[in-house]
Design a protein around this motif. Structure first.
Motif, PDB file in Angstrom:
ATOM      1  N   THR A   8       0.767  -1.145   0.104  1.00  0.00           N
ATOM      2  CA  THR A   8       0.210   0.015  -0.026  1.00  0.00           C
ATOM      3  C   THR A   8       0.837   1.337  -0.023  1.00  0.00           C
ATOM      4  O   THR A   8       2.091   1.313   0.469  1.00  0.00           O
ATOM      5  N   GLY A   9       0.507   2.294  -0.547  1.00  0.00           N
ATOM      6  CA  GLY A   9       1.149   3.589  -0.659  1.00  0.00           C
ATOM      7  C   GLY A   9       2.260   3.627  -1.577  1.00  0.00           C
ATOM      8  O   GLY A   9       2.604   2.488  -2.288  1.00  0.00           O
ATOM      9  N   GLY A  42       0.532   1.559  -5.145  1.00  0.00           N
ATOM     10  CA  GLY A  42       0.622   3.058  -5.010  1.00  0.00           C
ATOM     11  C   GLY A  42       1.605   3.421  -6.038  1.00  0.00           C
ATOM     12  O   GLY A  42       2.311   2.605  -6.854  1.00  0.00           O
ATOM     13  N   SER A  86       1.284  -2.697   5.171  1.00  0.00           N
ATOM     14  CA  SER A  86       1.497  -1.242   5.477  1.00  0.00           C
ATOM     15  C   SER A  86       2.588  -0.953   6.453  1.00  0.00           C
ATOM     16  O   SER A  86       2.192  -1.071   7.625  1.00  0.00           O
ATOM     17  N   SER A 100      -1.279   7.648   7.706  1.00  0.00           N
ATOM     18  CA  SER A 100      -1.392   6.949   6.302  1.00  0.00           C
ATOM     19  C   SER A 100      -3.018   6.571   6.087  1.00  0.00           C
ATOM     20  O   SER A 100      -3.667   6.761   6.928  1.00  0.00           O
ATOM     21  N   THR A 102      -3.681   4.272   4.084  1.00  0.00           N
ATOM     22  CA  THR A 102      -3.663   2.861   3.671  1.00  0.00           C
ATOM     23  C   THR A 102      -4.808   1.836   4.389  1.00  0.00           C
ATOM     24  O   THR A 102      -5.126   1.172   3.854  1.00  0.00           O
TER      25      THR A 102
END
Length: 176
Positions: A8-9, A42, A86, A100, A102
């Motif tokens: 994520t991210g 991401g 994450s 975050s 996420t």
């Protein structure tokens, strides 16, 4: 069978602790690592030339899209994941002004997520978070991931965190 883990991210080291993930992968044997596929959800600056992507690719399979991904790509790629990760740094934990988004990704995709345990000290999200403390603990969790056990919480659980429901509940509380 392969377990697909969504990263994520943005794939960068300023906000996330990928060194713990990489250290955890190094603790796994080749057979255990061969069952893992990491997928970017991401932005990935420099694409496959991203230093984190390169380090992961030396240890496990990784699927990245360079630059930013579109919302459509996020949904398509996210739906292919069995679980998300994450690996936030302590200074960017959830609930801080620099936290975050996420968790929102996990809610939207209705997926369980691996997070450092400091992200949720009261274990409020234990239904969907799998907590780890450092590389050794993360390696142990990664070695035992099983698709059958990754079925996430029911829709009702996630729906209460959807923006429209949160907004609706806030309106009721504040009688707006």
């Amino acid at each position: 069978s392969i377990i697909t883990i969504g990263l994520t991210g943005q794939l960068e080291s300023d906000r996330r602790n990928y060194s713990d993930l990489i250290a955890a992968l190094k603790l796994l044997n080749i057979s255990e690592r061969s069952k893992l596929l990491f997928m970017s959800l991401g932005g990935v600056p420099y694409g496959k030339k991203n230093s984190i992507a390169e380090e992961i690719s030396n240890l496990a399979q990784i699927d990245v899209i360079g630059g930013f991904i579109t919302p459509k790509e996020f949904i398509q790629r996210g739906n292919r994941c069995d679980i998300l990760i994450s690996p936030l740094k302590k200074e960017f934990e959830y609930g801080t002004y620099k936290g975050s988004g996420t968790w929102g990704d996990a809610v939207y995709l209705k997926k369980k997520m691996l997070v450092p345990s400091f992200c949720d000290p009261m274990k409020e999200f234990k239904k969907t978070f799998i907590y780890y403390d450092g590389p050794k603990n993360l390696a142990d969790i990664l070695s035992k991931l099983d698709k059958k056990k990754l079925n996430s919480a029911d829709d009702e659980y996630y729906n209460k965190f959807m923006s429209y429901n949160v907004y609706s509940n806030l309106r009721k509380i504040h009688k707006i």
